[in-house]
Each structure stands twice: as C-alpha cells, then as structure tokens.
Design a protein around this motif. Structure first.
Motif, mmCIF file in Angstrom:
data_model
loop_
_atom_site.group_PDB
_atom_site.id
_atom_site.type_symbol
_atom_site.label_atom_id
_atom_site.label_comp_id
_atom_site.label_asym_id
_atom_site.label_seq_id
_atom_site.Cartn_x
_atom_site.Cartn_y
_atom_site.Cartn_z
ATOM 1 N N THR A 1 70.681 -23.514 45.079
ATOM 2 C CA THR A 1 71.890 -23.933 45.766
ATOM 3 C C THR A 1 73.030 -24.227 44.797
ATOM 4 O OG1 THR A 1 71.222 -26.258 45.757
ATOM 5 C CG2 THR A 1 70.555 -24.918 47.663
ATOM 6 N N PRO B 1 75.964 -23.588 42.177
ATOM 7 C CA PRO B 1 76.821 -22.430 41.920
ATOM 8 C C PRO B 1 76.531 -21.836 40.549
ATOM 9 C CG PRO B 1 78.096 -24.481 41.882
ATOM 10 C CD PRO B 1 76.690 -24.841 42.243
ATOM 11 N N ASP C 1 87.158 -20.110 41.559
ATOM 12 C CA ASP C 1 86.979 -21.471 42.073
ATOM 13 C C ASP C 1 87.068 -21.537 43.593
ATOM 14 O OD1 ASP C 1 86.343 -22.812 39.745
ATOM 15 O OD2 ASP C 1 88.418 -23.420 39.319
ATOM 16 N N SER C 2 87.573 -20.472 44.227
ATOM 17 C CA SER C 2 87.638 -20.461 45.687
ATOM 18 C C SER C 2 86.276 -20.178 46.323
ATOM 19 C CB SER C 2 88.658 -19.420 46.171
ATOM 20 O OG SER C 2 88.183 -18.109 45.925
ATOM 21 N N SER C 3 85.295 -19.804 45.501
ATOM 22 C CA SER C 3 83.948 -19.509 45.998
ATOM 23 C C SER C 3 83.036 -20.713 45.818
ATOM 24 C CB SER C 3 83.367 -18.316 45.226
ATOM 25 O OG SER C 3 81.997 -18.166 45.520
ATOM 26 N N ASP C 4 82.213 -20.982 46.837
ATOM 27 C CA ASP C 4 81.221 -22.047 46.722
ATOM 28 C C ASP C 4 80.067 -21.646 45.815
ATOM 29 O OD1 ASP C 4 82.670 -23.609 48.469
ATOM 30 O OD2 ASP C 4 81.510 -22.998 50.228
ATOM 31 N N GLU C 5 79.937 -20.346 45.538
ATOM 32 C CA GLU C 5 78.808 -19.854 44.762
ATOM 33 C C GLU C 5 79.113 -19.683 43.273
ATOM 34 O OE1 GLU C 5 76.210 -16.917 46.952
ATOM 35 O OE2 GLU C 5 78.092 -16.726 48.081
ATOM 36 N N GLN D 1 81.326 -21.437 39.809
ATOM 37 C CA GLN D 1 82.033 -22.595 39.269
ATOM 38 C C GLN D 1 82.503 -22.236 37.864
ATOM 39 O OE1 GLN D 1 79.468 -25.843 38.285
ATOM 40 N NE2 GLN D 1 81.140 -27.221 37.807
#
Length: 189
Positions: free
Chosen positions: A6, A8, A29-33, A35
């Motif tokens: 889970t 990123p 950074d717009s993705s939850d997956e 970082q």
C-alpha cells in the motif's frame, strides 16, 4: 525499501530544467501511488541522494543519462528524452528500464513502465502478468478468478507459476518485486 503493497513508490527526479522538473514533480505528486522523495538538477547529487534515500524509481533527464549505471543497482531508472535516440540507447544498455518522452506521459504511464519492466525481467506470460497486477492491488484468488472468469484452481496454478518465476514464497515479496521496489531478493543466511 518497503515491501508494503500500500506504500507509494518512492521517486527521485533528476532534471536540469527547473520548470520541467517542477512540472514532473507536480505530475507525480498527484498520484497516490507515487511519492517524490527528492529532486535535483545535478546528476552527481542524484547519485548521493539515490544512495541515501534508496528510491524505487529514478526519472533521469537525458542530459544526465551518463549516470544511469550506478543508479540501476537499487532503482528502476527511466530516461526522460524527446529525441536523442543515441543517449536513450546508451542508457538502456547501461541498465535503464525504459524511456519516457517529457510532457507526454502520466503517472499511470510511469507505473505501467515499472510493471512492464518487472514482467520482462521475470519472464511472466501476459496472463500471469494480468494475475500479478490483480494480486498487487490486494485481490484474493477468488476475486481474481471472478474478475478474469477463471476457476480458483486455475488462478492458484498461475500464482504458483508466478511465485516460481519470481523466486518468492509470499504475496508481499511478489508484490514488492512486481512493483519494482526490490531489484533482487536479499541473500539468505
């Protein structure tokens, strides 16, 4: 590096153009997956950051492609290039997983590139890769069977072949390899 499915994927961005670097950091950074753990214009600083931070992915501007090889030991490296095919080819020979054209990819494309690199590296069939994608999202064998219209026994056979090809004994380790957060399993004592 974490084997938590889970968490990123951690990314280091290396690009000499401040605007391109800022745009890339914003996109990722717009993705939850994904970082972004660091960004730098300096390829030499990238080597130090990669050693200290151990990112899962390094996005490397083509101008810094000469630094590909030292970065591939612990990270999946993707070269950012629009047209310099010679530099891209050299980076791929030095161990880069692939290349991305700046301004024409999404965070999903980066994730797909990591999964494609894992599939190629580990020799999974297209169906096994599909099953592994679903495993990596946390689905059970029963859920995978229903989604792919297969029997649970068939899914279990795919899972066993995947584990054998990846050389793993657990779902968490298989997921870590698939997501590209481990380039090789640690040596056993």
């Amino acid at each position: 590096m974490s084997v938590d499915e889970t968490a990123p994927l951690r990314v280091l961005v290396v690009d000499g153009d401040p605007r391109a670097r800022a745009n890339l950091v914003s996109l990722l950074d717009s993705s939850d997956e994904l970082q972004v753990v660091a960004d730098t214009p300096d390829p030499q600083a990238a080597l130090d950051l990669a050693e200290r931070l151990r990112p899962d992915i390094v996005l490397l501007d083509v101008a810094a492609a000469g630094h590909t090889s030292p970065l591939t030991g612990t990270s999946r490296v993707f070269v950012l290039a629009a047209g310099d095919h010679h530099a891209v080819d050299a980076a791929l020979r030095a161990g880069a997983c692939g290349h991305l054209v700046p301004g024409s990819f999404t965070a999903r494309d980066v994730l797909r590139g990591v999964r494609d690199a894992s599939r190629t590296t580990h020799g999974l069939s297209a169906r096994e890769a599909e099953v592994m994608d679903l495993i990596a999202t946390g689905r059970s064998n029963g859920e995978i069977a229903r989604q792919l219209f297969l029997s649970e026994k068939t899914v279990k056979n795919h899972v066993n072949r995947i584990y054998a090809k990846l050389g793993v004994g657990s779902r968490a380790t298989a997921i870590a390899l698939w997501r590209g957060v481990m380039s090789a399993l640690p040596a056993r004592d």
